[in-house]
Design an enzyme around this catalytic site. Structure first.
Site, PDB file in Angstrom:
ATOM      1  N   ASP A  91       0.834  -1.199   0.000  1.00 36.34           N
ATOM      2  CA  ASP A  91       0.000   0.000   0.000  1.00 36.34           C
ATOM      3  C   ASP A  91       0.873   1.254   0.000  1.00 36.34           C
ATOM      4  O   ASP A  91       2.001   1.221   0.474  1.00 36.34           O
ATOM      5  CB  ASP A  91      -0.861   0.074   1.266  1.00 36.34           C
ATOM      6  CG  ASP A  91      -1.767  -1.132   1.416  1.00 36.34           C
ATOM      7  OD1 ASP A  91      -2.097  -1.745   0.402  1.00 36.34           O
ATOM      8  OD2 ASP A  91      -2.131  -1.416   2.570  1.00 36.34           O
TER       9      ASP A  91
HETATM   10  N1  URA Z   1      -1.197  -5.981   3.804  1.00 34.91           N
HETATM   11  C1  URA Z   1      -1.664  -4.730   3.813  1.00 34.91           C
HETATM   12  O1  URA Z   1      -2.688  -4.451   4.401  1.00 34.91           O
HETATM   13  N2  URA Z   1      -0.971  -3.788   3.158  1.00 34.91           N
HETATM   14  C2  URA Z   1       0.198  -4.033   2.525  1.00 34.91           C
HETATM   15  O2  URA Z   1       0.799  -3.128   1.952  1.00 34.91           O
HETATM   16  C3  URA Z   1       0.668  -5.354   2.532  1.00 34.91           C
HETATM   17  C4  URA Z   1      -0.049  -6.311   3.184  1.00 34.91           C
END
Ligand code: URA
Length: 238
Positions: free
Chosen positions: A107
């Site tokens: 993310d």
């Molecule tokens: N899980 C998440 O919620 N975000 C990420 O970036 C990776 C795994």
């Protein structure tokens, strides 16, 4: 592979541009100017130590894997607005074919170990849940852990909101009342954040420490990247 085709696929320029560069002495192979760019050469990993283009070692040939210490605020996308993880790579690398893509996504608000490759088979081997390649995250939480999360995640079977398929078992290590290390083998959308949301918590900060046997090295600062060695690539599946 023909030299002009190889260099074109690596983003150096069109066939005509490579023909001109070769004639002008801008391509050197094993110490000698290579003026005929229709010449065929074997594409081997050692090529950058034997070939120069415009006075610089050749970029890594196709089959590369690299790691980036992803900083906050960069998006794993080729086309969204704002800062993209691909912006850290040399401009020419955007024109490579096969293209370089992230192996899974982090993310915008997640930091840590992000892998990128132009090798589609390797990409699928790392992200396939069947391979059980561990992804290890350190999560900082808004509220203290209740104490029941480790057992719940380890049992597997948790169904995330909006999904039908239960999660595979995941291992939770409590680091402090509001910090935990979570090891998962799947890569679902916003998975770690949604897992903690499912137990009534909220992830304030998320950092990926490890993929398979490969840890984010301490000396790789946020925003920095480097190529993986063959041993490091193997360690992903260790
Ligand atoms: N899980 C998440 O919620 N975000 C990420 O970036 C990776 C795994």
């Amino acid at each position: 592979m023909r030299v002009d085709r190889l260099l074109g696929s690596m983003g150096y320029g069109s066939r005509n541009e490579m023909a001109r560069l070769g004639k002008a002495g801008g391509i050197v192979l094993d110490g000698a100017e290579l003026t005929d760019v229709s010449k065929r050469i074997a594409v081997t990993p050692d090529l950058p130590s034997r070939m120069e283009v415009d006075g610089q070692p050749l970029d890594p040939p196709p089959g590369l894997v690299l790691m980036l210490h992803k900083p906050l605020g960069m998006t794993c996308s080729h086309k969204e607005d704002g800062a993209l993880v691909y912006d850290v790579l040399p401009d020419r690398w955007r024109r490579r074919d096969p293209a370089i893509s992230t192996i899974g996504r982090l993310d915008k608000a997640t930091t840590g170990l992000l892998l990128l490759t132009d090798d589609g088979d390797l990409l699928h081997r790392v992200i396939s849940p069947k391979r059980h390649v561990a992804k290890v995250y350190r999560a900082t939480l808004a509220r203290p852990l209740a104490g029941t999360e480790a057992e719940l995640f380890a049992a597997g079977g948790l169904v995330l909101e909006g999904e039908d398929k239960p999660l595979a078992p995941a291992a939770l290590e409590v680091l402090s009342p509001v910090e935990a290390r979570l090891t998962v083998t799947e890569g679902r959308y916003h998975m770690v954040r949604r897992m903690f949301a499912a137990v009534g918590n909220h992830v304030e900060a998320l950092h990926r420490e490890r993929v398979g046997g490969l840890a984010l090295p301490d000396d790789l600062a946020p925003g920095q990247w480097r190529l993986l060695t063959p041993d490091e690539i193997d360690s992903l599946f260790a």
